[in-house]
Write a protein that holds these residues in place. Structure first.
Motif, PDB file in Angstrom:
ATOM      1  N   ILE A 227      34.124  13.817  67.948  1.00 36.00           N
ATOM      2  CA  ILE A 227      35.378  13.704  67.200  1.00 36.00           C
ATOM      3  C   ILE A 227      36.311  14.838  67.613  1.00 36.00           C
ATOM      4  N   VAL A 228      37.442  14.490  68.247  1.00 36.45           N
ATOM      5  CA  VAL A 228      38.385  15.530  68.692  1.00 36.45           C
ATOM      6  C   VAL A 228      39.672  15.533  67.877  1.00 36.45           C
ATOM      7  N   GLY A 229      39.772  14.616  66.921  1.00 42.45           N
ATOM      8  CA  GLY A 229      40.950  14.576  66.071  1.00 42.45           C
ATOM      9  C   GLY A 229      40.820  13.483  65.032  1.00 42.45           C
ATOM     10  N   VAL A 230      41.652  13.599  63.972  1.00 42.92           N
ATOM     11  CA  VAL A 230      41.657  12.599  62.895  1.00 42.92           C
ATOM     12  C   VAL A 230      43.100  12.241  62.576  1.00 42.92           C
ATOM     13  N   VAL A 231      43.385  10.947  62.610  1.00 38.60           N
ATOM     14  CA  VAL A 231      44.700  10.479  62.170  1.00 38.60           C
ATOM     15  C   VAL A 231      44.534  10.014  60.727  1.00 38.60           C
ATOM     16  N   ALA A 232      44.986  10.837  59.801  1.00 37.73           N
ATOM     17  CA  ALA A 232      44.920  10.513  58.374  1.00 37.73           C
ATOM     18  C   ALA A 232      46.308  10.117  57.901  1.00 37.73           C
ATOM     19  N   ALA A 233      46.381   9.122  57.026  1.00 42.32           N
ATOM     20  CA  ALA A 233      47.651   8.495  56.669  1.00 42.32           C
ATOM     21  C   ALA A 233      48.494   9.286  55.682  1.00 42.32           C
ATOM     22  N   ASN A 234      47.896  10.245  54.972  1.00 41.65           N
ATOM     23  CA  ASN A 234      48.705  11.121  54.112  1.00 41.65           C
ATOM     24  C   ASN A 234      47.987  12.458  53.926  1.00 41.65           C
ATOM     25  N   ASP A 235      48.635  13.369  53.235  1.00 43.76           N
ATOM     26  CA  ASP A 235      48.055  14.704  53.072  1.00 43.76           C
ATOM     27  C   ASP A 235      46.784  14.677  52.229  1.00 43.76           C
ATOM     28  N   GLY A 236      46.699  13.748  51.285  1.00 41.09           N
ATOM     29  CA  GLY A 236      45.504  13.655  50.450  1.00 41.09           C
ATOM     30  C   GLY A 236      44.285  13.268  51.261  1.00 41.09           C
ATOM     31  N   THR A 237      44.413  12.203  52.063  1.00 46.10           N
ATOM     32  CA  THR A 237      43.286  11.772  52.892  1.00 46.10           C
ATOM     33  C   THR A 237      43.032  12.789  54.003  1.00 46.10           C
ATOM     34  N   THR A 257      45.967  14.881  60.991  1.00 50.10           N
ATOM     35  CA  THR A 257      47.342  14.576  60.592  1.00 50.10           C
ATOM     36  C   THR A 257      47.449  14.410  59.083  1.00 50.10           C
ATOM     37  N   GLY A 258      48.682  14.293  58.621  1.00 53.92           N
ATOM     38  CA  GLY A 258      48.965  14.038  57.216  1.00 53.92           C
ATOM     39  C   GLY A 258      50.302  13.337  57.063  1.00 53.92           C
ATOM     40  N   ASN A 259      50.797  13.303  55.843  1.00 61.82           N
ATOM     41  CA  ASN A 259      52.051  12.624  55.542  1.00 61.82           C
ATOM     42  C   ASN A 259      52.401  12.940  54.087  1.00 61.82           C
ATOM     43  N   ILE A 263      52.602  20.290  48.848  1.00 60.29           N
ATOM     44  CA  ILE A 263      52.324  21.727  48.925  1.00 60.29           C
ATOM     45  C   ILE A 263      50.935  21.959  49.519  1.00 60.29           C
ATOM     46  N   ALA A 264      49.958  21.184  49.071  1.00 58.59           N
ATOM     47  CA  ALA A 264      48.594  21.348  49.587  1.00 58.59           C
ATOM     48  C   ALA A 264      48.539  21.060  51.082  1.00 58.59           C
ATOM     49  N   GLY A 265      49.225  20.006  51.515  1.00 65.05           N
ATOM     50  CA  GLY A 265      49.233  19.666  52.933  1.00 65.05           C
ATOM     51  C   GLY A 265      49.917  20.723  53.772  1.00 65.05           C
ATOM     52  N   LEU A 266      51.043  21.222  53.293  1.00 66.67           N
ATOM     53  CA  LEU A 266      51.759  22.273  54.015  1.00 66.67           C
ATOM     54  C   LEU A 266      50.926  23.551  54.102  1.00 66.67           C
ATOM     55  N   GLN A 267      50.220  23.855  53.032  1.00 65.15           N
ATOM     56  CA  GLN A 267      49.361  25.039  53.057  1.00 65.15           C
ATOM     57  C   GLN A 267      48.212  24.877  54.040  1.00 65.15           C
ATOM     58  N   LEU A 268      47.705  23.657  54.196  1.00 62.40           N
ATOM     59  CA  LEU A 268      46.669  23.420  55.197  1.00 62.40           C
ATOM     60  C   LEU A 268      47.214  23.634  56.603  1.00 62.40           C
ATOM     61  N   ILE A 269      48.479  23.258  56.820  1.00 60.88           N
ATOM     62  CA  ILE A 269      49.101  23.519  58.123  1.00 60.88           C
ATOM     63  C   ILE A 269      49.257  25.019  58.337  1.00 60.88           C
ATOM     64  N   ILE A 270      49.701  25.713  57.309  1.00 58.99           N
ATOM     65  CA  ILE A 270      49.855  27.169  57.393  1.00 58.99           C
ATOM     66  C   ILE A 270      48.515  27.836  57.725  1.00 58.99           C
ATOM     67  N   ALA A 271      47.441  27.310  57.146  1.00 57.93           N
ATOM     68  CA  ALA A 271      46.108  27.870  57.384  1.00 57.93           C
ATOM     69  C   ALA A 271      45.521  27.434  58.716  1.00 57.93           C
ATOM     70  N   THR A 277      52.305  16.867  59.342  1.00 53.81           N
ATOM     71  CA  THR A 277      52.593  16.060  58.164  1.00 53.81           C
ATOM     72  C   THR A 277      53.965  15.443  58.369  1.00 53.81           C
ATOM     73  N   ILE A 278      54.402  14.662  57.416  1.00 56.52           N
ATOM     74  CA  ILE A 278      55.734  14.062  57.473  1.00 56.52           C
ATOM     75  C   ILE A 278      56.547  14.585  56.301  1.00 56.52           C
ATOM     76  N   SER A 279      57.690  15.175  56.619  1.00 60.25           N
ATOM     77  CA  SER A 279      58.591  15.637  55.561  1.00 60.25           C
ATOM     78  C   SER A 279      59.523  14.500  55.187  1.00 60.25           C
TER      79      SER A 279
END
Length: 362
Positions: A227-237, A257-259, A263-271, A277-279
Motif C-alpha cells: 500500500i503506497v497511498g489511500v484515496v479517501a473520499a473525505n477527511d473523516g474516512t 487524501t481527504g475532502n 479542522i481535524a483534516g487540516l491538522q492531519l495535514i499539518i502533522a 483535502t478539499i477546501s
C-alpha cells in the motif's frame, strides 16, 4: 504541487449576481414575508454542517428575508429520522425545504410529497437522481474525486514511488449518498492510466470514520507494504485510514487524501499524516441555497448553469489543499470577511510545531 481545480469562490453577494436575483431582496419583503424555510442536513459525522452550512444559511436568510424563520434539523445519519424531520417541518408550514439527503434514493419520495403540496425543494450538496427537485446546488463532487486522486498520483510520481507490485486503497463514501457516488466516479477517473493499481476499495456506510478505519486495518494485514497511498473520499474516512496505519505501527503513514477541509483534516495535514483535502467553504453553497429558496418563493426562476438529473443546477468549484498551500487557501483566504479557519484554531497542542514549519503563526 498544483491544484487540479481552480478556486472560484463567490461571496454571498456575488452569488446573488451569479443567479441573477439581485432584485429578489426587495421582492422578498412583500412576497415571502414571514415564510418558514427548512434546512435539513444529513449527519454529524462531519462537523461542517453544524459549524459552517447551518450558520451560513441562516446568515444569508437574515439578509434576504429578516422575518423568515429557518427550521433546522440534522438527521445524524438516520434516513428514517430525516423522514420524520421532513414531516415535522411540513406540518410546521415550511414553504421551501433545502435537503441534504441521508439516502438519495429514499429522498425521492420526499421530493414528490413536497411538490404535491406546492412546497419548493432544493437538493443540497447531494443530488436526488430519481426525482427532479426544483433546484440542486453543490460543489462539483465528481471534480472533487478526480482532483484528490490526481493530486495524490502526482505526489507519488514526484516522490518517485514505483508502480510495480504496489497499489492504492480507495475508501469511498456512503453507498446511499449520490454525491459519494459522484466522488467515487471522479476518483476512478483520476486513477485511470495512473500506473498505480487499486488494490481494494470500500464504500463506507454512512461515512462513519470508525468503519473506514476497521476496513483499512484489514487491508493493511492483507497487503502490508504494497500500500503506497489511500484515496479517501473525505477527511473523516481519511482520518480513519490514518488511525488504522498508526495502530498497525506503520511509519511513515503513506499519503492519504481527504475532502471538506475540516479542522481535524487540516491538522492531519499539518502533522504530515494526511496529504490533501478539499477546501469548500460551505457558507458559499449554503448562502446560494438561501438565495435560491427566496427566489423560488418570490416567483423567480433562479438561473442555472447546467441541468443534472433533470434538475436545474449550480456547481461551485473548490480548491485542493496540501501542506504547500494550506496557509494561502485556509488561513489567508477570506470568506465574508473571515478566514476559512484561523491559526489559533489549527495550531493547538502538538500541531504547533507543524504550523511553524508551514509559516503559520497564531
Amino acid at each position: 504541487m498544483k491544484c487540479q481545480l481552480k478556486c472560484h469562490y463567490l461571496t454571498t453577494s456575488a452569488t446573488a449576481l451569479a443567479f441573477g436575483i439581485l432584485g429578489v431582496v426587495a421582492a422578498s419583503a412583500a412576497m415571502v414575508s414571514d415564510a418558514k424555510v427548512a434546512f435539513l442536513m444529513p449527519d454529524q459525522a462531519s462537523t461542517r454542517y453544524e459549524q459552517h452550512d447551518h450558520p451560513g444559511f441562516v446568515a444569508e436568510m437574515k439578509k434576504l428575508c429578516p422575518n423568515c424563520t429557518v427550521l433546522y434539523q440534522n438527521a445524524d445519519g438516520d434516513a428514517s429520522r430525516q423522514q420524520q424531520q421532513f414531516n415535522s417541518v411540513v406540518s410546521q408550514g415550511a414553504k421551501a425545504i433545502v435537503i441534504d439527503p441521508v439516502d438519495s434514493t429514499a429522498a425521492a419520495s420526499l421530493v414528490k410529497q413536497a411538490q404535491a403540496q406546492g412546497i419548493k425543494i432544493i437538493a443540497y450538496d447531494r443530488p436526488i437522481p430519481s426525482a427532479p427537485a426544483d433546484y440542486y446546488v453543490s460543489f462539483n463532487n465528481e471534480g472533487i474525486g478526480k482532483a484528490i486522486a490526481q493530486s495524490l498520483v502526482e505526489h507519488l510520481k514526484a516522490s518517485k514511488v514505483p508502480t510495480a507490485d504496489v497499489g492504492l486503497l480507495e475508501v469511498n463514501g456512503s453507498p446511499t449518498d449520490a454525491a459519494a457516488g459522484l466522488i467515487k466516479k471522479g476518483i476512478h477517473e483520476g486513477l485511470e492510466d495512473s500506473g498505480y493499481a487499486t488494490l481494494a476499495e470500500y464504500d463506507t456506510p454512512e461515512w462513519v470514520p470508525a468503519k473506514a478505519q476497521q476496513w483499512v486495518s484489514g487491508q493493511i494485514s492483507r497487503f502490508n507494504k504494497k500500500i503506497v497511498g489511500v484515496v479517501a473520499a473525505n477527511d473523516g474516512t481519511g482520518g480513519g485510514a490514518v488511525a488504522a496505519f498508526k495502530a498497525a505501527g506503520v511509519d511513515p503513514v503513506p499519503p492519504i487524501t481527504g475532502n471538506d477541509a475540516t479542522i481535524a483534516g487540516l491538522q492531519l495535514i499539518i502533522a504530515g499524516d494526511e496529504y490533501n483535502t478539499i477546501s469548500k467553504p460551505s457558507e458559499i453553497v449554503a448562502g446560494a441555497a438561501a438565495d435560491i429558496a427566496v427566489a423560488l418563493l418570490s416567483g423567480e426562476t433562479p438561473k442555472a448553469e447546467m441541468t443534472l438529473y433533470d434538475t436545474p443546477s449550480k456547481l461551485f468549484t473548490p480548491a485542493v489543499v496540501t501542506a504547500d498551500n494550506l496557509k494561502a487557501e485556509i488561513i489567508d483566504k477570506m470568506i465574508n470577511g473571515k478566514p476559512i479557519q484561523t491559526a489559533a484554531e489549527l495550531c493547538t497542542g502538538r500541531y504547533a510545531d507543524g504550523c511553524k514549519k508551514l509559516g503559520i503563526t497564531p
